[in-house]
Design an enzyme around this catalytic site. Structure first.
Site, mmCIF file in Angstrom:
data_model
loop_
_atom_site.group_PDB
_atom_site.id
_atom_site.type_symbol
_atom_site.label_atom_id
_atom_site.label_comp_id
_atom_site.label_asym_id
_atom_site.label_seq_id
_atom_site.Cartn_x
_atom_site.Cartn_y
_atom_site.Cartn_z
ATOM 1 N N LYS A 83 0.835 -1.201 0.000
ATOM 2 C CA LYS A 83 0.000 0.000 0.000
ATOM 3 C C LYS A 83 0.869 1.251 0.000
ATOM 4 O O LYS A 83 0.565 2.223 -0.679
ATOM 5 C CB LYS A 83 -0.942 -0.003 1.213
ATOM 6 N N GLN A 114 -4.759 -1.787 9.888
ATOM 7 C CA GLN A 114 -4.636 -3.080 9.195
ATOM 8 C C GLN A 114 -5.263 -4.194 10.052
ATOM 9 O O GLN A 114 -4.915 -4.361 11.213
ATOM 10 C CB GLN A 114 -3.154 -3.384 8.904
ATOM 11 N N ASP A 132 -11.100 2.982 5.069
ATOM 12 C CA ASP A 132 -11.645 1.657 4.767
ATOM 13 C C ASP A 132 -13.169 1.615 4.746
ATOM 14 O O ASP A 132 -13.749 0.565 4.483
ATOM 15 C CB ASP A 132 -11.160 0.649 5.825
#
Ligand code: NAD
Length: 276
Positions: free
Chosen positions: A48, A92, A115
């Site tokens: 990422k 994460q 997210d």
């Protein structure tokens, strides 16, 4: 059969994002929080970071040890929430088992929620669809972009989603519903899965079990989307028996190189939207 190439399409999106960030007064900044030493999570965060750079997004990675207390993690997120330089935050997953995932997700400022996991954003999305929330869940958004890129019709089609998680299954069903598909969601207690999947014009497998979806479970000409990421030694396998299912499908996503790269591209897309 045609391959839905996630690598190629994600490159296209990264380029679009780069063109947009180049015109911004300040580059967006994505903070990624990683707790523990999960090797797969480390790889994803590194990847990422590389793609952020390509997209003209600054990234900052905060790595905390496995035994980090929930209080300490909440403190780290609070700092990022208050930091005016940080425009987006991504924690994460998975988190170590002593940490309450729900509490952590809810602690991220919804205006920085890359997210789309915060209940405020996910709730708006589920209720009203994309466009109502600033961000959308990255994995299903990436899948929709792949279907649209290939002009695969959705309205009026029968879609089956296997898996009902908040990050993939549920929002995927919502995306397909909002595009007028008739959607069935299956899960671990669904009886006679094959009978249901054989009806699907569009089948999305988001389970985490290699080779769960086999050729006899597929209607000829179906569009098959494989979200699964299962480690098999050094190999990465999806939920779909690619070799045999690809002989019956009209379109199929490979693993790796399908949904995965599009998920990252859409995370960066969300980061761009949050910075605007
Ligand atoms: P999850 O564990 O939260 O959910 C799995 C779902 O599968 C559950 O709803 C469960 O009921 C269902 N299920 C389990 N066994 C089943 C069975 N035998 N038959 C039918 N349904 C069954 O997982 P998740 O977070 O949604 O992720 C699913 C998979 O997708 C994992 O392999 C994950 O690594 C992968 N994933 C990939 C990406 C990507 O970018 N490619 C993104 C997110 C998740």
């Amino acid at each position: 059969m045609k391959i839905l190439d996630g690598n190629k399409l994600s490159e296209k999106y990264i380029k679009i994002i780069r063109q947009k960030t180049a015109k911004m007064k300040r580059r967006p900044v994505l903070a990624m929080v990683l707790v523990g030493d999960d090797p797969a999570s480390k790889i994803y965060v590194r990847r990422k970071g590389v793609l952020c750079e390509q997209a003209g997004i600054d990234s900052k990675t905060i790595i905390l040890p496995e035994n980090t207390s929930q209080k300490k993690l909440l403190g780290a997120i609070d700092k990022l929430n208050k930091d005016k330089n940080i425009t987006a935050i991504m924690v994460q997953l998975p988190l170590p088992s002593h940490i309450d995932k729900k509490k952590i997700i809810e602690s991220v400022d919804p205006k920085k929620d890359a997210d789309c996991l915060h209940p405020e954003n996910l709730g708006k999305f589920i209720q009203e669809g994309e466009g109502y929330s600033i961000v959308a869940p990255a994995t299903p958004l990436g899948i929709i972009k792949m279907l649209e890129e290939c002009k695969i019709p959705i309205a009026g089609k029968k879609a089956v989603v296997i898996g009902r998680s908040n990050i993939v299954g549920k929002p995927m069903a919502q995306f397909l519903l909002s595009r007028d598909a008739t959607v069935t969601v299956c899960h671990r207690l669904t009886k006679n899965l094959a009978k249901i999947t054989r009806e699907a014009d569009i089948l999305v497998a988001a389970v985490g079990k290699k080779n769960l979806v086999k050729a006899p479970m597929i209607k000829k000409g179906a569009v098959v989307i494989d979200v699964g990421m299962n480690r098999d030694g050094k190999k990465l396998l999806g939920d779909v028996d690619f070799e045999n299912v690809s002989k019956k499908a009209s379109y199929i996503t490979p693993v790796p190189g399908g949904v995965g790269p599009m998920t990252i591209a859409m995370l960066l897309w969300n980061t761009l939207e949050l910075a605007k």
